[in-house]
Design an enzyme around this catalytic site. Structure first.
Site, PDB file in Angstrom:
ATOM      1  CG  ASP A 244      68.720 -25.440  38.225  1.00 18.52           C
ATOM      2  OD1 ASP A 244      68.826 -26.167  39.231  1.00 18.52           O
ATOM      3  OD2 ASP A 244      67.861 -25.628  37.335  1.00 18.52           O
TER       4      ASP A 244
ATOM      5  CB  SER B 209      53.973 -18.250  40.877  1.00 14.94           C
ATOM      6  OG  SER B 209      53.713 -17.675  39.634  1.00 14.94           O
TER       7      SER B 209
ATOM      8  CE  LYS C 218      50.177 -20.166  39.450  1.00 17.68           C
ATOM      9  NZ  LYS C 218      50.964 -19.981  38.198  1.00 17.68           N
TER      10      LYS C 218
END
Length: 533
Positions: free
Chosen positions: A382, A371, A396
């Protein structure tokens, strides 16, 4: 823990309108039912719930399926209760015999389904002695469990009045003094004292024994009773009598309660590296991390790197995941969310200012990182801001919203998927680490030698970013590149510490998660606008 978002107010109709629409829409809701206080309370409860599901859930739901599931859920209280569709009605059965026929039409709205459910509960109470004497909270739990099971969604759930209060306290804080206590052999012992809060300022210490709260002896109380007495309204006062081994006489201490948000961040020094552990994400996590970073900066004059340990972190509040990632990013997309409700389409961008001033970063993750922790890990990976070390995370990739119900319970509903800056949704696949440590017999020296020799496999970013979130077989194959493990391996931290002090190896590791032809300097700019709604 669920990823919560609460950025909007929910539509609520007047109770009189709800009652009128419900009675008009359901032929079994006769006047005696409408006059029943249980029925009125149930009607308000389920109108709220059906509206929430209809407005917010990530996909459109067949309300009849939910209603049948909810009434069938009463079997958890009395196994002789059941419900089944029968043409244009739902039959409520007791011991196989129909006790109510609840009429339906294809014109039903959320309020009509609420009236039908309330009428079904009323009929079940009348037919079943077990249900007749069951507390409303027990009935609500059974009905909601039956309803939400029909969603086939492990993250949508109901929390009753008491559990919801605990959930809110964990997320938002509560009036308290800042101590953690345990009850053992009839004694209430302080386990730890939170920094900067009234208990610490009043001089309370770990291992102190609280014998009285506001003149009431604590002997014989259970944990919940003690916690309830220590908590109270912000700015209210509590009087404690405390025994300390080093003192001959008890201490009597008056403490004023403040808003207490549970600690989620710890810090320690690892040589010239600042190590931070984030256990979950609540309303104070980003601010707490910032405070601890200042402590680290003051202690480590020549700081060479930063480690965020997110292993085992189940997540928490979406806004705090964004805020934590933003602490270390100067610009670029952090995360976006997309669902069925128009309010679910949200984009979160970093703001200028990196508290670590570009120092190299490593993030530790494992199969229980979920999460909010996955949002932070994916954003910093990224953007080329951090190297991820460990194993595949939980996966999740959905956001839950948590509207409050009339009984002060909560219904947690999945309302969006979230997307990493490079465009993939983390649902099912999770975050793939740059350096995988699940080989079992690997040590830091071997892994760093393989990294230096160019032998570590790069993250399959192209396949990850182009695989459909519905293609679970392909996602499973990607997960197999570094299967998640739940343990916390010493090699994770060893690799991180050594990597952060070797700039050439660190740059190599950053490159393992870059797109082909992409450098760390251009990574954020190239990926921030590639989200697939």
């Amino acid at each position: 823990m669920s990823l919560a978002s609460g950025r909007f107010s929910l539509r609520r109709r007047l109770a009189t309108l709800l009652l009128f629409m419900a009675v008009a829409g359901c032929s079994t809701a006769s006047s005696p039912l409408a006059a029943n206080s249980d029925y009125d309370r149930d009607l308000r409860m389920f109108t709220s719930a059906y509206e929430d599901i209809d407005d917010l859930y990530i996909r459109k739901v067949d309300m009849e399926t939910l209603a049948i599931g909810g009434l069938s859920g009463l079997a958890a209280i009395d196994p002789d209760i059941s419900a089944k569709p029968n043409g244009d009605k739902i039959d409520l059965l007791y011991k196989g015999e129909a006790v109510a026929g609840l009429a339906t039409t294809d014109k039903f709205g959320a309020d009509d389904w609420a009236a039908l459910t309330a009428a079904g509960i009323a009929a079940a109470r009348k037919a079943s002695p077990a249900l007749a004497k069951a507390d409303s909270e027990v009935i609500y739990k059974a009905v909601f469990n039956g309803m939400l099971a029909r969603l086939n969604d492990p993250f949508s759930r109901y929390s009753g009045r008491d559990q919801a209060a605990e959930n809110r306290a964990a997320r938002e804080g509560f009036g308290g003094i800042g101590v953690y206590v345990s009850v053992d052999n009839g004694m209430v012992r302080i386990l730890s004292v939170q920094h900067y809060l009234p208990a610490e300022r009043a001089g309370l210490r770990p291992d102190d024994v609280i014998t009285e709260v506001d003149g009431v002896a604590t002997k014989g109380m259970d944990q919940q009773q003690v916690v309830s007495m220590l908590r109270g309204n912000v700015d209210s006062r509590v009087l404690l009598t405390v025994q300390r081994k080093s003192l001959a006489h008890p201490l009597v201490v008056a403490i004023t309660r403040v808003l207490v948000v549970p600690d989620t961040v710890t810090y320690r020094r690892e040589g010239d590296i600042a190590y931070f552990r984030i256990y979950s994400f609540n309303e104070d996590t980003a601010a707490s991390l910032r405070r601890e970073f200042e402590n680290a900066r003051n202690e480590i004059r020549g700081m060479r790197g930063v480690i965020l340990d997110l292993r085992g972190d189940p997540g928490g509040v979406l806004d705090q995941a964004v805020a934590v990632a933003d602490l270390f990013m100067e610009s670029g997309r952090i995360v976006s969310t997309h669902g069925r409700n128009p309010d679910s389409h949200q984009y979160f961008e970093a703001t200028p200012g990196d508290i670590a001033s570009g120092l190299p970063m490593a993030i530790l993750i494992n199969g229980n990182s979920a999460s909010a922790s996955e949002i932070v890990a994916a954003a910093l990976q990224d953007s080329g801001r951090a190297v991820l070390i460990g194993s595949n995370s939980y996966g999740k990739g959905t956001v839950q919203t948590v509207p409050r119900l009339p009984n002060n319970g909560e219904i947690t509903l999945t309302w969006a998927r979230y997307y990493a800056p490079s465009g993939y949704t983390l649902n099912h696949i999770g975050v793939l680490p740059s350096i995988c440590t699940n080989g079992g017999d690997q040590d830091a020296t071997d892994l760093l030698s393989e990294l230096g020799a160019g032998k570590l496999k790069p993250v399959p970013v192209k396949a990850r970013n182009t695989t459909s979130p519905e293609d679970t077989a392909a996602l499973d194959k990607l997960r197999e590149t570094c299967p998640g493990y739940k343990s916390e391996r010493a090699v994770d931290l060893q690799v991180a510490i050594r990597l952060l002090t070797q700039p050439r190896l660190y740059d190599e590791a950053i490159g393992l998660a870059a797109l082909p032809g992409q450098t760390a300097a251009t990574q954020s700019a190239l990926t921030q606008d590639t989200v697939r709604p």
